[in-house]
Scaffold this motif. Structure first.
Motif, PDB file in Angstrom:
ATOM      1  N   ILE A  81       0.831  -1.207   0.000  1.00  0.00           N
ATOM      2  CA  ILE A  81       0.000   0.000   0.000  1.00  0.00           C
ATOM      3  C   ILE A  81       0.867   1.260   0.000  1.00  0.00           C
ATOM      4  CG2 ILE A  81      -1.527   1.383   1.468  1.00  0.00           C
ATOM      5  CD1 ILE A  81      -3.146  -1.061   1.975  1.00  0.00           C
ATOM      6  N   GLY A  82       1.952   1.248   0.725  1.00  0.00           N
ATOM      7  CA  GLY A  82       2.857   2.404   0.764  1.00  0.00           C
ATOM      8  C   GLY A  82       3.404   2.760  -0.612  1.00  0.00           C
ATOM      9  N   PRO A  83       4.014   1.798  -1.318  1.00  0.00           N
ATOM     10  CA  PRO A  83       4.485   2.122  -2.672  1.00  0.00           C
ATOM     11  C   PRO A  83       3.357   2.519  -3.628  1.00  0.00           C
ATOM     12  CG  PRO A  83       5.568   0.136  -1.912  1.00  0.00           C
ATOM     13  CD  PRO A  83       4.523   0.489  -0.897  1.00  0.00           C
ATOM     14  N   MET A  84       2.162   1.961  -3.429  1.00  0.00           N
ATOM     15  CA  MET A  84       1.048   2.331  -4.300  1.00  0.00           C
ATOM     16  C   MET A  84       0.656   3.795  -4.090  1.00  0.00           C
ATOM     17  SD  MET A  84      -1.255  -1.115  -4.158  1.00  0.00           S
ATOM     18  CE  MET A  84      -2.622  -0.464  -5.062  1.00  0.00           C
ATOM     19  N   VAL A  85       0.612   4.233  -2.847  1.00  0.00           N
ATOM     20  CA  VAL A  85       0.292   5.633  -2.551  1.00  0.00           C
ATOM     21  C   VAL A  85       1.404   6.542  -3.078  1.00  0.00           C
ATOM     22  CG1 VAL A  85      -0.032   7.307  -0.688  1.00  0.00           C
ATOM     23  CG2 VAL A  85      -1.178   5.095  -0.592  1.00  0.00           C
ATOM     24  N   GLY A  86       2.652   6.125  -2.870  1.00  0.00           N
ATOM     25  CA  GLY A  86       3.774   6.915  -3.380  1.00  0.00           C
ATOM     26  C   GLY A  86       3.756   7.029  -4.889  1.00  0.00           C
ATOM     27  N   LEU A  87       3.430   5.944  -5.577  1.00  0.00           N
ATOM     28  CA  LEU A  87       3.348   5.973  -7.032  1.00  0.00           C
ATOM     29  C   LEU A  87       2.220   6.886  -7.488  1.00  0.00           C
ATOM     30  CD1 LEU A  87       4.374   4.815  -9.742  1.00  0.00           C
ATOM     31  CD2 LEU A  87       2.647   3.027  -9.494  1.00  0.00           C
ATOM     32  N   LEU A  88       1.083   6.805  -6.813  1.00  0.00           N
ATOM     33  CA  LEU A  88      -0.051   7.638  -7.176  1.00  0.00           C
ATOM     34  C   LEU A  88       0.268   9.123  -7.005  1.00  0.00           C
ATOM     35  CD1 LEU A  88      -3.066   7.571  -8.017  1.00  0.00           C
ATOM     36  CD2 LEU A  88      -3.602   7.655  -5.591  1.00  0.00           C
ATOM     37  N   VAL A  89       0.881   9.470  -5.890  1.00  0.00           N
ATOM     38  CA  VAL A  89       1.226  10.874  -5.625  1.00  0.00           C
ATOM     39  C   VAL A  89       2.286  11.374  -6.609  1.00  0.00           C
ATOM     40  CG1 VAL A  89       2.320  12.417  -3.941  1.00  0.00           C
ATOM     41  CG2 VAL A  89       0.551  10.817  -3.207  1.00  0.00           C
ATOM     42  N   SER A  90       3.322  10.569  -6.829  1.00  0.00           N
ATOM     43  CA  SER A  90       4.392  11.026  -7.724  1.00  0.00           C
ATOM     44  C   SER A  90       3.916  11.132  -9.171  1.00  0.00           C
ATOM     45  CB  SER A  90       5.608  10.107  -7.619  1.00  0.00           C
ATOM     46  OG  SER A  90       5.277   8.798  -8.021  1.00  0.00           O
ATOM     47  N   LEU A 114       3.786  14.506 -11.277  1.00  0.00           N
ATOM     48  CA  LEU A 114       4.467  14.502 -12.572  1.00  0.00           C
ATOM     49  C   LEU A 114       3.535  14.978 -13.678  1.00  0.00           C
ATOM     50  CD1 LEU A 114       7.105  13.770 -14.036  1.00  0.00           C
ATOM     51  CD2 LEU A 114       6.170  11.480 -14.359  1.00  0.00           C
ATOM     52  N   TYR A 115       2.280  14.589 -13.619  1.00  0.00           N
ATOM     53  CA  TYR A 115       1.305  15.056 -14.605  1.00  0.00           C
ATOM     54  C   TYR A 115       1.102  16.568 -14.498  1.00  0.00           C
ATOM     55  CZ  TYR A 115      -3.150  15.708 -16.984  1.00  0.00           C
ATOM     56  OH  TYR A 115      -4.133  16.157 -17.806  1.00  0.00           O
ATOM     57  N   PHE A 116       0.990  17.066 -13.266  1.00  0.00           N
ATOM     58  CA  PHE A 116       0.821  18.501 -13.053  1.00  0.00           C
ATOM     59  C   PHE A 116       2.038  19.273 -13.586  1.00  0.00           C
ATOM     60  CE2 PHE A 116       1.482  22.247 -10.312  1.00  0.00           C
ATOM     61  CZ  PHE A 116       0.358  22.970 -10.666  1.00  0.00           C
ATOM     62  N   ALA A 162      11.186   9.324  -8.815  1.00  0.00           N
ATOM     63  CA  ALA A 162      10.380   8.900  -7.669  1.00  0.00           C
ATOM     64  C   ALA A 162       9.318   7.903  -8.109  1.00  0.00           C
ATOM     65  CB  ALA A 162       9.745  10.106  -6.989  1.00  0.00           C
ATOM     66  N   SER A 163       8.749   8.119  -9.270  1.00  0.00           N
ATOM     67  CA  SER A 163       7.742   7.182  -9.783  1.00  0.00           C
ATOM     68  C   SER A 163       8.371   5.834 -10.111  1.00  0.00           C
ATOM     69  CB  SER A 163       7.083   7.742 -11.042  1.00  0.00           C
ATOM     70  OG  SER A 163       6.406   8.928 -10.754  1.00  0.00           O
ATOM     71  N   ILE A 164       9.543   5.858 -10.706  1.00  0.00           N
ATOM     72  CA  ILE A 164      10.223   4.606 -11.054  1.00  0.00           C
ATOM     73  C   ILE A 164      10.621   3.846  -9.792  1.00  0.00           C
ATOM     74  CG2 ILE A 164      12.313   3.677 -12.120  1.00  0.00           C
ATOM     75  CD1 ILE A 164      12.054   5.908 -14.222  1.00  0.00           C
TER      76      ILE A 164
END
Length: 115
Positions: free
Chosen positions: A21-30, A34-36, A63-65
């Motif tokens: 769950i932690g990496p999933m939240v981090g991926l979502l935020v990053s 990145l889109y913004f 960070a996403s990678i």
């Protein structure tokens, strides 16, 4: 035996999902940031602004990678969905031709048409 397999697969998938769950939240935020930054990069008119946004974008891309193990969590969530979907799935029963009223009706209708 089928229910035991579903419980086992669901339990393993749930443990994997909870641990990622932690990496999933981090991926979502990053990816959101990145889109913004990408949208702001396309709107920027000055070269200096594009360079700064490009550097920040590369940082968030890294960070996403680094949160790539979150993909395993997404797969685990999909497996949990499949387990939930197949939990109460009924087996398809083979209907005998004579027991099916519609097939029997079609046979009788064809016989009546032939007279």
């Amino acid at each position: 035996m089928k229910k035991f397999g579903l419980v086992l697969a669901g339990g393993i998938a749930a443990i994997i999902l909870l641990s990622s769950i932690g990496p999933m939240v981090g991926l979502l935020v990053s990816l959101g940031l990145l889109y913004f930054i990408y949208k702001q990069f396309l709107k920027a008119e000055s070269t200096g602004g594009k360079i700064v946004l490009g550097i920040i974008g590369v940082i968030f891309l890294m960070a996403s990678i680094s949160n790539a193990p979150a993909i395993i969590g997404v797969v685990a969530a999909y497996i949990l969905y499949l387990v939930y979907k197949n939990w109460n799935a009924r087996k398809h029963t083979v209907i005998k031709e004579d027991a099916d009223p519609f097939v029997n009706f079609e046979k009788q209708w064809n016989e009546l048409k032939n007279y």
